[in-house]
Design a protein around this motif. Structure first.
Motif, mmCIF file in Angstrom:
data_model
loop_
_atom_site.group_PDB
_atom_site.id
_atom_site.type_symbol
_atom_site.label_atom_id
_atom_site.label_comp_id
_atom_site.label_asym_id
_atom_site.label_seq_id
_atom_site.Cartn_x
_atom_site.Cartn_y
_atom_site.Cartn_z
ATOM 1 N N ASP A 148 51.804 -35.766 26.864
ATOM 2 C CA ASP A 148 51.208 -35.108 25.722
ATOM 3 C C ASP A 148 49.703 -35.081 25.975
ATOM 4 O O ASP A 148 49.122 -36.086 26.337
ATOM 5 C CB ASP A 148 51.554 -35.986 24.505
ATOM 6 C CG ASP A 148 51.214 -35.292 23.219
ATOM 7 O OD1 ASP A 148 51.175 -34.057 23.216
ATOM 8 O OD2 ASP A 148 50.998 -35.993 22.222
ATOM 9 N N TYR A 204 50.517 -40.599 19.220
ATOM 10 C CA TYR A 204 51.820 -40.829 18.591
ATOM 11 C C TYR A 204 52.251 -39.585 17.836
ATOM 12 O O TYR A 204 51.449 -38.967 17.129
ATOM 13 C CB TYR A 204 51.734 -41.990 17.597
ATOM 14 C CG TYR A 204 51.634 -43.354 18.231
ATOM 15 C CD1 TYR A 204 52.737 -43.918 18.868
ATOM 16 C CD2 TYR A 204 50.455 -44.079 18.177
ATOM 17 C CE1 TYR A 204 52.652 -45.177 19.440
ATOM 18 C CE2 TYR A 204 50.363 -45.345 18.750
ATOM 19 C CZ TYR A 204 51.466 -45.883 19.379
ATOM 20 O OH TYR A 204 51.386 -47.120 19.944
ATOM 21 N N ALA A 205 53.523 -39.217 17.960
ATOM 22 C CA ALA A 205 54.089 -38.209 17.065
ATOM 23 C C ALA A 205 54.281 -38.885 15.712
ATOM 24 O O ALA A 205 54.480 -40.107 15.663
ATOM 25 C CB ALA A 205 55.419 -37.711 17.613
ATOM 26 N N SER A 233 56.753 -39.200 13.795
ATOM 27 C CA SER A 233 57.983 -39.987 13.697
ATOM 28 C C SER A 233 57.947 -41.243 14.563
ATOM 29 O O SER A 233 58.772 -42.137 14.417
ATOM 30 C CB SER A 233 59.192 -39.121 14.078
ATOM 31 O OG SER A 233 58.997 -38.557 15.344
ATOM 32 N N GLY A 266 50.267 -33.761 16.185
ATOM 33 C CA GLY A 266 51.346 -32.959 15.608
ATOM 34 C C GLY A 266 50.793 -31.691 15.003
ATOM 35 O O GLY A 266 49.663 -31.283 15.300
ATOM 36 N N LEU A 267 51.606 -31.060 14.138
ATOM 37 C CA LEU A 267 51.167 -29.836 13.471
ATOM 38 C C LEU A 267 50.651 -30.179 12.084
ATOM 39 O O LEU A 267 51.192 -31.063 11.413
ATOM 40 C CB LEU A 267 52.339 -28.847 13.347
ATOM 41 C CG LEU A 267 52.936 -28.313 14.650
ATOM 42 C CD1 LEU A 267 54.111 -27.405 14.345
ATOM 43 C CD2 LEU A 267 51.885 -27.562 15.459
ATOM 44 N N GLU A 270 50.700 -29.693 8.458
ATOM 45 C CA GLU A 270 51.795 -29.165 7.647
ATOM 46 C C GLU A 270 51.318 -28.012 6.766
ATOM 47 O O GLU A 270 50.226 -28.063 6.195
ATOM 48 C CB GLU A 270 52.374 -30.276 6.756
ATOM 49 C CG GLU A 270 53.746 -29.927 6.222
ATOM 50 C CD GLU A 270 54.288 -31.012 5.294
ATOM 51 O OE1 GLU A 270 55.504 -31.213 5.295
ATOM 52 O OE2 GLU A 270 53.493 -31.646 4.572
ATOM 53 N N VAL A 278 50.115 -34.453 8.844
ATOM 54 C CA VAL A 278 50.510 -34.103 10.209
ATOM 55 C C VAL A 278 52.009 -34.333 10.337
ATOM 56 O O VAL A 278 52.523 -35.390 9.956
ATOM 57 C CB VAL A 278 49.739 -34.944 11.241
ATOM 58 C CG1 VAL A 278 50.280 -34.714 12.640
ATOM 59 C CG2 VAL A 278 48.255 -34.604 11.201
ATOM 60 N N THR A 279 52.701 -33.314 10.853
ATOM 61 C CA THR A 279 54.161 -33.391 10.920
ATOM 62 C C THR A 279 54.679 -33.039 12.308
ATOM 63 O O THR A 279 54.017 -32.304 13.056
ATOM 64 C CB THR A 279 54.794 -32.450 9.871
ATOM 65 O OG1 THR A 279 56.201 -32.562 9.954
ATOM 66 C CG2 THR A 279 54.382 -31.003 10.100
ATOM 67 N N ASP A 280 55.824 -33.582 12.661
ATOM 68 C CA ASP A 280 56.509 -33.159 13.882
ATOM 69 C C ASP A 280 57.912 -32.654 13.557
ATOM 70 O O ASP A 280 58.782 -32.572 14.431
ATOM 71 C CB ASP A 280 56.557 -34.290 14.922
ATOM 72 C CG ASP A 280 57.315 -35.507 14.411
ATOM 73 O OD1 ASP A 280 57.726 -35.499 13.239
ATOM 74 O OD2 ASP A 280 57.475 -36.470 15.190
ATOM 75 N N THR A 340 56.392 -36.936 8.447
ATOM 76 C CA THR A 340 55.096 -36.401 8.044
ATOM 77 C C THR A 340 54.178 -37.549 7.650
ATOM 78 O O THR A 340 54.605 -38.447 6.924
ATOM 79 C CB THR A 340 55.260 -35.421 6.863
ATOM 80 O OG1 THR A 340 56.194 -34.415 7.257
ATOM 81 C CG2 THR A 340 53.946 -34.760 6.507
ATOM 82 N N GLY A 342 48.278 -27.039 15.801
ATOM 83 C CA GLY A 342 48.265 -28.408 16.299
ATOM 84 C C GLY A 342 46.934 -29.101 16.085
ATOM 85 O O GLY A 342 45.890 -28.462 16.034
#
Lengths: 250, 162
Positions: free
Chosen positions: A179, B49-50, B52, B69-70, B72, B88-90, B94, B112
């Protein structure tokens, strides 16, 4: 290998490369001229980056050039190390400063673009970090040539160049394996470039221009290195000497 | 003297083979060691980190980490001054983010971002730095507008992004 063996004769190298030099210079001038014009005036802004997308036309060919030059240095080093072709050592040594220039250019332009796009000049992400390692490899390689006598430097620098080549796949695939903040490849990907032709043209011309400039400057440097050697000028520009480390009192 | 003559002539050949053999052993060994190191780093380290995968605050014990992440959709709102809140969500989880500082112009809902900061005890991510993530898609603004007007923009972008 037959052609390489013939080229390893310095006299033959000089006569073969004489017409290549002006040709590479003209191609570089044309491609960089037309490419720069297209990059500034003949291509659209990007839908998200706006005008800052134009940094890409300097940054991407520089980064490609940095990797390709390192591959060239590593292969020339291999030939010089195993077959003891002096001309291969000269080729590797004279190409390395160009590679360092490409790397620094890629890092600096990338940093400027990063500030505009990401909001940060620098980030210790895998792509950026491995690219900085490449700059240090080039710097170390050049330092070896400056502090050692020619025969010893050729062997030591060649080993560093060959071992350092493991960094090339790490740089290339860093954006796939991990990543990263840096984006993935746009041009070289399975389902074709994610970029319109109006941007690919200036990028392609600039890449060709960088390559022609590399050939032009490399040949110029190699020819003057051979001329210096013929004239008996010492190859090592530095007077620095390697001394044994002082003994540490216990 | 006669016996040494052929071996002396053969010497450069043997030296070259020895150098080739040395490289044949050292280079693959070094490449293999690097490959193992790279694999080990990939399995134990993350750049960001993602949502989740983000550890709880007591697990991190105040350590500064990155969250990627994205942003939201519908979560971005501005507070007092330069204060800004978003999530921030994957897709799987969230994380709410609070940030006070310079927000890059490319940080937008649905795009992102990589956020640096700490996880507070209530699960909010206290960001000290927000970086916008740019993807590999390049397009002229007119083309993007045309795609938006025909309603095919989201489909096109999703297909081009990996």
């Amino acid at each position: 290998m037959g052609m390489l063996t013939q080229l390893s004769n310095p006299a033959r190298f000089l006569s073969v490369t004489r017409p290549v030099l002006p040709a590479a210079g003209v191609i570089a001038l044309l491609c960089l001229g037309v490419g720069s014009w297209l990059a500034f005036f003949g291509s659209p802004p990007d839908f998200r980056q706006g005008e800052s997308v134009r940094i890409m036309y300097v940054h991407v060919p520089a980064a490609w050039g940095a990797l390709q030059t390192y591959a060239f240095v590593a292969i020339a080093s291999l030939i010089g190390f195993v077959w003891r072709h002096r001309l291969a050592d000269v080729a590797a040594r004279e190409a390395a400063p160009l590679g360092l220039a490409f790397t620094v250019l890629a890092l600096v332009t990338g940093s400027l673009w990063g500030k505009v796009t990401w909001g940060v000049f620098w980030d210790w992400d895998p792509r950026l970090t491995s690219m900085m390692v490449l700059a240090f490899l080039y710097a170390g390689y050049l330092a070896i040539w400056r502090v050692m006598d020619e025969a010893q430097a050729a062997r030591t620098a060649a080993l560093l160049a060959m071992l350092g080549a493991v960094n090339l796949p790490i740089i290339k695939f860093s954006v796939e394996w991990w990543d990263t903040l840096h984006q993935k490849a746009t041009v070289i990907r399975a389902d074709g470039p994610a970029m319109p032709a109006s941007m690919l043209w200036p990028l392609g011309l600039m890449t060709l221009g960088y390559a022609a400039l590399f050939v032009f400057v490399l040949l110029l440097r190699m020819r003057s290195a051979l001329a210096r050697r013929r004239a008996g000028v010492p190859a090592r520009p530095s007077r620095a000497v390697l001394e044994p480390a002082p003994e540490v009192a216990s | 003297m006669k016996a040494t003559a052929p071996s002396r002539r053969a010497l450069p050949f043997r030296r070259r083979q020895r150098r080739a053999l040395l490289l044949g052993l050292v280079l693959p060994a070094f490449a293999g060691a690097t490959a193992l190191a790279v694999t080990a780093i990939s399995r134990t380290q993350v750049y960001a980190y993602a949502p989740s995968a983000l550890p709880a605050s007591d697990e991190l014990a105040g350590r500064t980490v990155k969250l990627g992440g994205l942003v939201e959709e519908g979560s971005l709102r501005h507070g007092a001054g330069t204060e800004v809140y978003f999530a921030v969500t994957d897709g799987a989880a969230t994380v709410p983010v609070r940030f006070d500082g310079f927000l890059p112009s490319l940080v937008a809902e649905g795009d992102g971002a990589v956020v640096t900061g700490t996880v507070s005890s209530d699960g909010t991510f206290e960001a000290t730095l927000v970086a916008a993530r740019h993807d590999e898609l390049y397009m002229a603004p007119e083309v993007a507008d045309a795609l938006k007007s025909t309603g095919r923009y989201d489909e096109y972008v999703a297909q081009k992004r990996r």
